[in-house]
Design a protein around this motif. Structure first.
Motif, PDB file in Angstrom:
ATOM      1  N   MET A   1     -21.480  86.762  38.885  1.00 25.79           N
ATOM      2  CA  MET A   1     -19.879  86.508  39.306  1.00 25.79           C
ATOM      3  C   MET A   1     -19.623  87.979  39.314  1.00 25.79           C
ATOM      4  O   MET A   1     -19.742  88.885  38.330  1.00 25.79           O
ATOM      5  N   THR A   2     -19.323  88.362  40.694  1.00 22.25           N
ATOM      6  CA  THR A   2     -18.846  89.816  40.814  1.00 22.25           C
ATOM      7  C   THR A   2     -17.198  89.710  41.166  1.00 22.25           C
ATOM      8  O   THR A   2     -16.708  89.013  41.709  1.00 22.25           O
ATOM      9  N   ILE A   3     -16.545  90.400  40.175  1.00 20.70           N
ATOM     10  CA  ILE A   3     -15.199  90.891  40.115  1.00 20.70           C
ATOM     11  C   ILE A   3     -14.809  92.251  40.995  1.00 20.70           C
ATOM     12  O   ILE A   3     -15.171  93.296  40.767  1.00 20.70           O
ATOM     13  N   ASP A   4     -13.889  91.931  41.896  1.00 20.05           N
ATOM     14  CA  ASP A   4     -13.364  93.056  42.622  1.00 20.05           C
ATOM     15  C   ASP A   4     -12.623  93.918  41.678  1.00 20.05           C
ATOM     16  O   ASP A   4     -11.993  93.711  40.761  1.00 20.05           O
ATOM     17  N   GLU A   5     -12.753  95.431  41.982  1.00 19.75           N
ATOM     18  CA  GLU A   5     -12.491  96.344  41.138  1.00 19.75           C
ATOM     19  C   GLU A   5     -10.742  96.367  41.013  1.00 19.75           C
ATOM     20  O   GLU A   5     -10.152  96.817  40.058  1.00 19.75           O
ATOM     21  N   ASN A   6     -10.060  95.901  41.949  1.00 16.27           N
ATOM     22  CA  ASN A   6      -8.551  95.863  42.036  1.00 16.27           C
ATOM     23  C   ASN A   6      -8.067  94.130  41.548  1.00 16.27           C
ATOM     24  O   ASN A   6      -6.758  93.972  41.685  1.00 16.27           O
ATOM     25  N   ALA A   7      -9.004  93.516  41.139  1.00 17.60           N
ATOM     26  CA  ALA A   7      -8.720  92.103  40.810  1.00 17.60           C
ATOM     27  C   ALA A   7      -7.802  92.006  39.339  1.00 17.60           C
ATOM     28  O   ALA A   7      -8.543  92.581  38.439  1.00 17.60           O
ATOM     29  N   PRO A   8      -6.824  91.705  39.121  1.00 15.03           N
ATOM     30  CA  PRO A   8      -6.171  91.504  37.744  1.00 15.03           C
ATOM     31  C   PRO A   8      -7.233  90.435  37.135  1.00 15.03           C
ATOM     32  O   PRO A   8      -7.207  89.433  37.524  1.00 15.03           O
ATOM     33  N   VAL A   9      -7.199  90.880  35.703  1.00 19.37           N
ATOM     34  CA  VAL A   9      -7.862  90.089  34.718  1.00 19.37           C
ATOM     35  C   VAL A   9      -7.238  90.217  33.393  1.00 19.37           C
ATOM     36  O   VAL A   9      -6.755  91.215  33.159  1.00 19.37           O
ATOM     37  N   ARG A  10      -7.013  89.317  32.696  1.00 15.62           N
ATOM     38  CA  ARG A  10      -6.260  89.015  31.349  1.00 15.62           C
ATOM     39  C   ARG A  10      -7.096  90.007  30.693  1.00 15.62           C
ATOM     40  O   ARG A  10      -8.514  90.295  30.623  1.00 15.62           O
ATOM     41  N   LEU A  11      -6.415  90.891  29.742  1.00 15.94           N
ATOM     42  CA  LEU A  11      -6.974  91.932  28.614  1.00 15.94           C
ATOM     43  C   LEU A  11      -8.230  91.358  28.069  1.00 15.94           C
ATOM     44  O   LEU A  11      -9.174  91.932  27.890  1.00 15.94           O
ATOM     45  N   GLU A  12      -7.927  90.142  27.353  1.00 14.40           N
ATOM     46  CA  GLU A  12      -8.836  89.799  26.589  1.00 14.40           C
ATOM     47  C   GLU A  12     -10.212  89.222  27.303  1.00 14.40           C
ATOM     48  O   GLU A  12     -11.244  89.130  26.920  1.00 14.40           O
ATOM     49  N   ASP A  13      -9.986  88.953  28.681  1.00 17.48           N
ATOM     50  CA  ASP A  13     -11.014  88.443  29.373  1.00 17.48           C
ATOM     51  C   ASP A  13     -12.031  89.420  30.109  1.00 17.48           C
ATOM     52  O   ASP A  13     -12.987  89.208  30.214  1.00 17.48           O
ATOM     53  N   ILE A  14     -11.366  90.635  30.059  1.00 13.74           N
ATOM     54  CA  ILE A  14     -12.216  91.855  30.796  1.00 13.74           C
ATOM     55  C   ILE A  14     -12.925  92.475  29.765  1.00 13.74           C
ATOM     56  O   ILE A  14     -13.755  93.228  30.222  1.00 13.74           O
ATOM     57  N   ILE A  15     -12.666  92.055  28.230  1.00 14.19           N
ATOM     58  CA  ILE A  15     -13.685  92.918  27.550  1.00 14.19           C
ATOM     59  C   ILE A  15     -15.213  92.644  27.739  1.00 14.19           C
ATOM     60  O   ILE A  15     -15.931  93.618  28.008  1.00 14.19           O
ATOM     61  N   PRO A  16     -15.602  91.291  27.800  1.00  9.51           N
ATOM     62  CA  PRO A  16     -16.791  91.174  27.908  1.00  9.51           C
ATOM     63  C   PRO A  16     -17.474  91.293  29.417  1.00  9.51           C
ATOM     64  O   PRO A  16     -18.644  91.866  29.595  1.00  9.51           O
ATOM     65  N   ILE A  17     -16.618  91.807  30.545  1.00  8.83           N
ATOM     66  CA  ILE A  17     -16.934  92.109  31.903  1.00  8.83           C
ATOM     67  C   ILE A  17     -17.107  93.683  31.611  1.00  8.83           C
ATOM     68  O   ILE A  17     -18.157  94.072  32.198  1.00  8.83           O
ATOM     69  N   ALA A  18     -16.078  94.493  31.150  1.00  5.78           N
ATOM     70  CA  ALA A  18     -16.191  95.777  31.281  1.00  5.78           C
ATOM     71  C   ALA A  18     -16.947  96.533  30.097  1.00  5.78           C
ATOM     72  O   ALA A  18     -17.577  97.673  30.321  1.00  5.78           O
ATOM     73  N   PHE A  19     -17.059  95.767  29.128  1.00  4.98           N
ATOM     74  CA  PHE A  19     -18.132  96.254  27.849  1.00  4.98           C
ATOM     75  C   PHE A  19     -18.726  95.217  27.549  1.00  4.98           C
ATOM     76  O   PHE A  19     -18.823  94.505  26.386  1.00  4.98           O
ATOM     77  N   PRO A  20     -20.052  95.008  28.254  1.00  7.29           N
ATOM     78  CA  PRO A  20     -20.699  93.981  28.033  1.00  7.29           C
ATOM     79  C   PRO A  20     -21.408  93.823  26.503  1.00  7.29           C
ATOM     80  O   PRO A  20     -21.966  92.996  26.115  1.00  7.29           O
ATOM     81  N   ALA A  21     -21.914  95.139  26.315  1.00  8.80           N
ATOM     82  CA  ALA A  21     -22.336  95.307  24.944  1.00  8.80           C
ATOM     83  C   ALA A  21     -21.535  95.208  23.831  1.00  8.80           C
ATOM     84  O   ALA A  21     -22.025  95.734  22.698  1.00  8.80           O
ATOM     85  N   GLY A  22     -20.399  95.352  23.984  1.00  5.46           N
ATOM     86  CA  GLY A  22     -19.265  95.291  22.961  1.00  5.46           C
ATOM     87  C   GLY A  22     -18.987  96.553  22.413  1.00  5.46           C
ATOM     88  O   GLY A  22     -18.671  97.412  23.543  1.00  5.46           O
ATOM     89  N   GLY A  23     -18.167  96.545  21.285  1.00  6.50           N
ATOM     90  CA  GLY A  23     -17.796  97.950  21.044  1.00  6.50           C
ATOM     91  C   GLY A  23     -16.238  98.308  21.059  1.00  6.50           C
ATOM     92  O   GLY A  23     -15.724  99.238  20.692  1.00  6.50           O
ATOM     93  N   ILE A  24     -15.643  97.445  21.981  1.00  4.71           N
ATOM     94  CA  ILE A  24     -14.233  97.484  22.077  1.00  4.71           C
ATOM     95  C   ILE A  24     -13.542  95.977  21.519  1.00  4.71           C
ATOM     96  O   ILE A  24     -14.175  95.152  21.861  1.00  4.71           O
ATOM     97  N   THR A  25     -12.391  96.238  21.083  1.00  6.27           N
ATOM     98  CA  THR A  25     -11.672  94.794  20.700  1.00  6.27           C
ATOM     99  C   THR A  25     -10.238  95.007  21.634  1.00  6.27           C
ATOM    100  O   THR A  25      -9.883  95.597  22.177  1.00  6.27           O
TER     101      THR A  25
END
Length: 112
Positions: A1-25
């Motif tokens: 699943m590819t998400i457009d760079e400008n598509a709004p994503v809820r804050l808690e839902d973007i964490i596993p997408i933007a930081f797949p290895a974790g490290g941010i809460t």
């Protein structure tokens, strides 16, 4: 699943997408929002951001390379060579002026 760079994503839902290895809460992202590093939109009481906003936040948070502690690289313009500091130079000038005043006073006393 590819998400457009400008598509709004809820804050808690973007964490596993933007930081797949974790490290941010979620709390960490909220801190960056409070610091002004992460742009968000509040829609229906929920916080949204984009992958583009995450990318810009990461650029703002990037740690700058530390300047070397040594002054061996005198080719750099911002490194001053060893010598008297401005404070030392000011002290020497003040001492010199005081010495001159003392000598002048002594001469004036002798001539009176």
């Amino acid at each position: 699943m590819t998400i457009d760079e400008n598509a709004p994503v809820r804050l808690e839902d973007i964490i596993p997408i933007a930081f797949p290895a974790g490290g941010i809460t979620l709390a960490g992202l909220r801190k960056e929002v409070a610091r002004g590093n992460l742009a968000v939109e509040k829609i229906a009481g929920k916080l949204f951001t984009t992958l583009g906003d995450i990318k810009r936040m990461r650029e703002k948070c990037r740690v700058k390379e530390k300047d070397p502690d040594s002054i061996n690289d005198l080719r750099r313009e911002d490194v001053r060579p060893p010598g008297l500091s401005e404070t030392d130079q000011n002290s020497l000038a003040q001492e010199s002026l005081q010495h001159l005043v003392r000598k002048t006073r002594q001469r004036l006393r002798k001539s009176s």
